[in-house]
Design an enzyme around this catalytic site. Structure first.
Site, PDB file in Angstrom:
ATOM      1  N   SER A 292      -1.663  -6.862   0.015  1.00  0.00           N
ATOM      2  CA  SER A 292      -2.921  -7.169   0.683  1.00  0.00           C
ATOM      3  C   SER A 292      -4.065  -6.270   0.218  1.00  0.00           C
ATOM      4  O   SER A 292      -4.506  -6.341  -0.918  1.00  0.00           O
ATOM      5  CB  SER A 292      -2.702  -7.093   2.196  1.00  0.00           C
ATOM      6  N   ASP A 303      -9.448  -5.334 -13.114  1.00  0.00           N
ATOM      7  CA  ASP A 303     -10.353  -6.325 -13.697  1.00  0.00           C
ATOM      8  C   ASP A 303     -11.640  -5.692 -14.215  1.00  0.00           C
ATOM      9  O   ASP A 303     -12.229  -6.171 -15.196  1.00  0.00           O
ATOM     10  CB  ASP A 303     -10.698  -7.402 -12.662  1.00  0.00           C
ATOM     11  N   LYS A 317       0.360 -10.826  -1.537  1.00  0.00           N
ATOM     12  CA  LYS A 317      -0.267 -11.404  -0.348  1.00  0.00           C
ATOM     13  C   LYS A 317      -1.761 -11.553  -0.618  1.00  0.00           C
ATOM     14  O   LYS A 317      -2.513 -10.583  -0.562  1.00  0.00           O
ATOM     15  CB  LYS A 317      -0.036 -10.529   0.888  1.00  0.00           C
TER      16      LYS A 317
END
Length: 441
Positions: A292, A303, A317
């Site tokens: 999460s 990224d 998740k």
């Protein structure tokens, strides 16, 4: 005062579940009302004919729980007790063992032990099944009942019977309960490297990480060579805190976006100017217990090419739960969106793939212990774009960089191989000798 017929009350209650707008009423399928009539008929039959007298509120809560359980593993109804329990966990102060658990096929399964908790020190591991408490079988009971038995007054003990993959038979562990004060962030200086361990995303985690970065600079008297951010076995928590932590390490760019049912329902979160980590090298450690909010941070830094993610694939998740108050003491925890990393990846099911897979060679159960992830949960949300890297993960070829046994590593003073490798990586990136000495806070 005239009595209000129960059937009439339930009919009004059931119809109220359907939005009452002109457009909605016109579009409602007649079958919906027929199904609601069936629900009411079953309810009344149970009240009238069940072998024992039943509590109406228990039946209604069971119906609500069943409705939400049919959606996904994370949507749930919080009654007064559950609501208070959630608040306690978020604030971080309760008496118990320090375990995050779930229910799987009637059995209590460990998602992760909280670091430095009684369960963690007793050696309880992610993927363990708890079958008995104080010798009493708990299989087939509810998760709430099991949690209630594990929590209790500090100083008292509870005996857990554990079933672990790779062990021939169950074994017992007796643990003494303590006050679990969740300190979401701990930090120390390893040689010239700043080590920040984030074990939960409760309130003020972002502020605590900022304070850790400042504290590392002050302790060294100068900037470190870089940072290791440890998100292993971090079950997640608050979205806002994940954004805040990511922002501590980023100077610009998107952190995460969340997207609801409507394609136009997109909310994006961006970093503000100011990288409190000075642009220095960062290694983020993750494992199958990183979930999460932890995945939001790892995905954002990966990224944005701000950090090297190391360890093993995360939990996966990628859904957002919104707390919708129903009264002063009850609420609906409903999955309302999916979140995406800055490049547009959904981590749902697939998780975050590390840039470098590093095995935990110092853990004797590492190879035999099963990995429990979102994709193993019943009725989990499907990610059509999930990449299957199971063949890559099952590759048994030995990487010459990752050799050794727990015994041989311990003889070298290495009790956490992944962390040791991360610290050495920062040192190599900074073209400095590996970190040796430890200064703790």
């Amino acid at each position: 005062m005239p009595k209000f017929p129960l059937r009439a009350f339930l009919t009004v209650f059931a119809i109220a579940l359907v939005p009452v707008t002109t457009a909605a009423v016109a579009a409602v399928d007649v079958n919906v009302y027929r199904s609601l009539d069936t629900f009411i008929a079953v309810f009344e039959r149970i009240r009238a004919d069940y072998v024992d007298k039943v509590d109406d509120q228990k039946l209604i809560k069971g119906a609500i729980d069943g409705m939400l359980a049919s959606l996904d593993p994370h949507s749930s109804y919080l009654d007064a007790r559950d609501f208070e329990q959630m608040r306690t966990q978020t604030d971080g102060n309760y008496g118990g063992l320090g375990l995050t658990v779930s229910m799987e096929d009637g059995a209590v399964k460990v998602i992760a032990p909280t670091e430095d908790s009684p369960a963690w020190r007793a050696g309880i591991k992610a993927g363990d099944f708890i079958t008995h408490l104080n010798g009493t079988l708990i299989f087939g009971g509810t998760l709430d009942e099991a949690v209630d038995q594990m929590r209790g007054q500090p100083g008292t003990t509870v005996k857990l019977t554990i079933v672990r993959a790779g062990r021939d038979k169950p074994f017992d562990v007796t643990i003494t309960r303590e006050i679990i004060e969740l300190k979401p962030v701990k930090w120390e200086v390893r040689g010239q490297v700043g080590y920040i361990n984030i074990n939960a995303f409760s309130k003020d985690t972002g502020v605590a990480v900022h304070a850790a970065l400042t504290g590392i600079d002050k302790m060294l008297g100068h900037q470190p060579l870089g940072y290791v951010v440890d998100l292993r076995s971090n079950p997640g928590g608050l979205l806002d805190e994940a954004v805040s932590v990511s922002d501590d390490f980023l100077d610009h760019g998107e952190i995460v976006s969340q997207r609801g049912r409507d394609r136009r329902d997109i909310e994006r979160y961006f970093a503000k100017p100011g990288d409190f980590a000075h642009g220095l090298p960062i290694v983020v450690l993750v494992d199958a217990g990183s979930a999460s909010a932890a995945e939001i941070v790892a995905g954002a830094l990966q990224d944005q090419h701000r950090a090297l993610v190391m360890g093993e694939r995360t939990f996966g998740k990628g859904s957002v739960q919104t707390l919708l108050p129903l009264s002063d003491s009850t609420a609906l925890r409903l999955t309302t969106a999916r979140y995406f990393t800055p490049s547009g990846r959904s981590v749902q099911e697939g998780g975050i793939e590390p840039d470098l897979i590093v095995p935990q060679l110092s853990d004797p159960d590492y190879k035999t212990r099963p990995r429990f992830r979102e994709a193993d949960l019943r009725r989990h949300l499907i990610n059509e774009a999930k990449v299957d890297n199971s063949v890559l993960e099952e590759d048994q070829k030995t990487d010459p960089r990752f050799v050794g046994t727990p015994e041989s590593l311990k003889a070298k003073g290495i009790t956490d191989f992944q962390l040791s490798y991360a610290l050495d990586t920062i040192a190599r990136l900074a073209k400095a000798p590996p970190a040796q000495a430890t200064t703790r806070k």
